[in-house]
Scaffold this motif. Structure first.
Motif, mmCIF file in Angstrom:
data_model
loop_
_atom_site.group_PDB
_atom_site.id
_atom_site.type_symbol
_atom_site.label_atom_id
_atom_site.label_comp_id
_atom_site.label_asym_id
_atom_site.label_seq_id
_atom_site.Cartn_x
_atom_site.Cartn_y
_atom_site.Cartn_z
ATOM 1 N N GLU A 50 -6.402 14.973 -5.081
ATOM 2 C CA GLU A 50 -6.470 15.388 -3.685
ATOM 3 C C GLU A 50 -5.227 16.199 -3.360
ATOM 4 O O GLU A 50 -4.106 15.752 -3.617
ATOM 5 C CB GLU A 50 -6.548 14.164 -2.761
ATOM 6 C CG GLU A 50 -7.780 13.305 -2.965
ATOM 7 C CD GLU A 50 -9.045 14.010 -2.502
ATOM 8 O OE1 GLU A 50 -8.937 14.893 -1.626
ATOM 9 O OE2 GLU A 50 -10.129 13.664 -3.004
ATOM 10 N N ALA A 83 0.814 -1.215 0.000
ATOM 11 C CA ALA A 83 0.000 0.000 0.000
ATOM 12 C C ALA A 83 0.844 1.259 0.000
ATOM 13 O O ALA A 83 0.489 2.260 -0.643
ATOM 14 C CB ALA A 83 -0.943 -0.005 1.200
ATOM 15 N N GLU A 84 1.980 1.233 0.699
ATOM 16 C CA GLU A 84 2.817 2.432 0.795
ATOM 17 C C GLU A 84 4.301 2.059 0.752
ATOM 18 O O GLU A 84 5.005 2.114 1.760
ATOM 19 C CB GLU A 84 2.511 3.210 2.079
ATOM 20 C CG GLU A 84 1.124 3.833 2.120
ATOM 21 C CD GLU A 84 0.968 4.820 3.275
ATOM 22 O OE1 GLU A 84 1.911 4.966 4.072
ATOM 23 O OE2 GLU A 84 -0.105 5.433 3.371
ATOM 24 N N THR A 126 -7.134 11.061 -10.678
ATOM 25 C CA THR A 126 -7.803 10.195 -9.694
ATOM 26 C C THR A 126 -7.070 8.865 -9.508
ATOM 27 O O THR A 126 -7.361 8.114 -8.571
ATOM 28 C CB THR A 126 -9.246 9.912 -10.120
ATOM 29 O OG1 THR A 126 -9.248 9.400 -11.456
ATOM 30 C CG2 THR A 126 -10.082 11.186 -10.050
ATOM 31 N N GLU A 127 -6.112 8.544 -10.395
ATOM 32 C CA GLU A 127 -5.360 7.290 -10.316
ATOM 33 C C GLU A 127 -4.021 7.473 -9.598
ATOM 34 O O GLU A 127 -3.204 6.560 -9.549
ATOM 35 C CB GLU A 127 -5.109 6.730 -11.719
ATOM 36 C CG GLU A 127 -6.365 6.377 -12.484
ATOM 37 C CD GLU A 127 -7.013 5.101 -11.977
ATOM 38 O OE1 GLU A 127 -6.429 4.451 -11.081
ATOM 39 O OE2 GLU A 127 -8.102 4.756 -12.462
ATOM 40 N N LEU A 155 -2.783 16.493 -9.050
ATOM 41 C CA LEU A 155 -3.404 15.562 -8.128
ATOM 42 C C LEU A 155 -4.891 15.823 -7.990
ATOM 43 O O LEU A 155 -5.341 16.974 -8.102
ATOM 44 C CB LEU A 155 -2.746 15.670 -6.743
ATOM 45 C CG LEU A 155 -1.217 15.584 -6.695
ATOM 46 C CD1 LEU A 155 -0.742 15.868 -5.274
ATOM 47 C CD2 LEU A 155 -0.738 14.232 -7.179
ATOM 48 N N ASP A 161 -1.912 8.258 -6.132
ATOM 49 C CA ASP A 161 -1.944 8.289 -4.675
ATOM 50 C C ASP A 161 -0.680 8.960 -4.154
ATOM 51 O O ASP A 161 0.400 8.797 -4.733
ATOM 52 C CB ASP A 161 -2.017 6.873 -4.100
ATOM 53 C CG ASP A 161 -3.331 6.182 -4.451
ATOM 54 O OD1 ASP A 161 -4.369 6.867 -4.487
ATOM 55 O OD2 ASP A 161 -3.307 4.964 -4.687
ATOM 56 N N THR A 162 -0.801 9.705 -3.076
ATOM 57 C CA THR A 162 0.367 10.334 -2.448
ATOM 58 C C THR A 162 0.364 10.060 -0.943
ATOM 59 O O THR A 162 -0.704 9.857 -0.346
ATOM 60 C CB THR A 162 0.399 11.854 -2.668
ATOM 61 O OG1 THR A 162 -0.745 12.455 -2.029
ATOM 62 C CG2 THR A 162 0.397 12.204 -4.142
ATOM 63 N N TYR A 163 1.560 10.034 -0.361
ATOM 64 C CA TYR A 163 1.693 9.935 1.097
ATOM 65 C C TYR A 163 3.030 10.547 1.472
ATOM 66 O O TYR A 163 3.960 10.614 0.661
ATOM 67 C CB TYR A 163 1.552 8.491 1.589
ATOM 68 C CG TYR A 163 2.334 7.470 0.828
ATOM 69 C CD1 TYR A 163 3.622 7.098 1.206
ATOM 70 C CD2 TYR A 163 1.784 6.836 -0.284
ATOM 71 C CE1 TYR A 163 4.336 6.141 0.529
ATOM 72 C CE2 TYR A 163 2.499 5.874 -0.983
ATOM 73 C CZ TYR A 163 3.766 5.532 -0.580
ATOM 74 O OH TYR A 163 4.478 4.588 -1.269
#
Length: 353
Positions: A265, A228-229, A346-347, A263, A349-351
């Motif tokens: 988000e 996931a990350e 929308t595809e 992005l 992801d960031t963290y």
């Protein structure tokens, strides 16, 4: 710290390697040390087995200190409740399968008759009862692996160490042996540490994975947590995703590898940007509507996987796409002609880094 399980702080300098590993393993747990060649995996295993003393740190097994240079505590390998299954199995060529399995029990003081009887039971359990008199040269790779595992387990260790137990086998045998090894490990009530560079083995056999790179832990957790990350390019490649690093300012992230992405988000500060290869669309000409995340890139390598093709693209940013074989042919990707890349906001992801 409890008095059960393995608690190891391993600090070793060996040539160019500077290993610093903190490792905890609970009873009944299989932990995989996963990493590229030279990351320190096998060095860590040798320290746990007592084949190499730590320079700094401490190793405790069920409350017993096995190695502590600060106090001078040291338990020699043969007195540790530890068994090792080595990568090349290290079966004694002059001994039968039965006597190879009985060897450890004989060394611990068991009578020859009792040791051979127990070894025979272990070979039966491994499905090798009819091969008890065979010497290692007469065994297949899979049979030799089972004999080596039986020898390791017959010593009734508290800690079982497995050093790359499957890569020596051919592809067909490896699938079968991976399944068998998983069943045998599940039946073993002690602690298990698996050393491997193969993510398939780690993901199939381990409850938890500790990823080592250049002697340092870069990430650890369950397989879903790591997938996931991912926290490094190496881990991202293992789980099959694109991982880019950049600086985010709201809806835009400027990437260290070049280019920028929009992005869905907003994010702020240093971030990891994760894009799954299947979410990367390729076009021969600029796509209609001019989606925000489009850029030109050049195919630099194709990897066929079943009916899918992974395409390594050089651009700003570089990225890996996954398309069907038909799409790869229609786009003539093998020619190396530049294509247009598109990724929906929308595809992405960031963290935080």
């Amino acid at each position: 710290m409890t008095d059960t399980g393995l608690h190891a702080e391993v600090g070793v300098r060996l040539g160019l390697l500077d290993l610093a590993l903190d490792l905890d393993v609970a009873a009944g747990e299989t932990v995989a040390l996963l990493g590229p060649n030279g990351s320190g995996k096998t060095t860590a295993l040798r320290c746990l087995a007592g084949l190499l003393p730590v320079d700094t740190g401490r190793i405790d097994l069920d409350g017993e200190t096995l190695d502590d240079p600060a106090t001078g505590a040291w338990v020699v390998p043969e007195q540790r409740r530890v068994s090792v299954m080595f990568q090349d199995y290290l079966l004694f060529p002059h001994l039968s399968a039965l006597d190879n399995v009985a060897f450890g029990m004989r060394r611990s003081g068991m009578s020859k008759g009792a040791a051979r009887k127990a070894a025979g039971a272990w070979l039966d359990r491994m499905g090798l009862g009819s091969h008890a008199s065979a010497r290692p040269a007469a065994l297949s790779g899979g049979q030799a692996q089972r004999v080596a595992l039986a020898r390791a387990l017959a010593a009734e260790p508290r800690l079982l160490l497995l050093d790359e137990p499957l890569p020596a086998l051919d592809a067909g045998t490896r699938v079968e042996m991976r399944h068998d090894l998983r069943e045998h490990l599940a039946a073993f009530t002690g602690l298990r540490v698996l050393v491997t560079h193969d993510p398939v083995d780690a993901f199939a056999l381990a409850d938890r994975v500790v990823v080592l790179e250049a002697g340092r832990v870069v990430q650890q957790g369950t397989i879903p947590e790591i997938a996931a990350e991912p926290r490094s390019r190496y881990v991202a490649e293992l789980v099959g995703v694109n991982l880019l690093r950049g600086e985010a300012d709201g809806a835009t992230v400027d990437l260290d590898a070049g280019g920028s992405l929009t992005l869905a988000e907003p994010a702020h500060g240093a971030v990891w940007v994760l894009v799954r290869p299947a979410a990367v669309a390729l076009y021969r000409t600029r796509p209609d509507g001019s989606p925000r995340n489009t850029w030109q890139a050049t195919p630099a390598g194709l990897d066929l996987r079943d009916d899918r093709v992974r395409v390594r693209l050089v651009g700003a940013p570089p990225i890996i796409a996954e398309v069907t074989s038909a799409a790869a042919s229609a786009l003539d990707l093998e020619s190396g002609t530049p294509v247009w890349v598109a990724v929906k906001a929308t595809e992405i992801d960031t963290y935080p880094v």
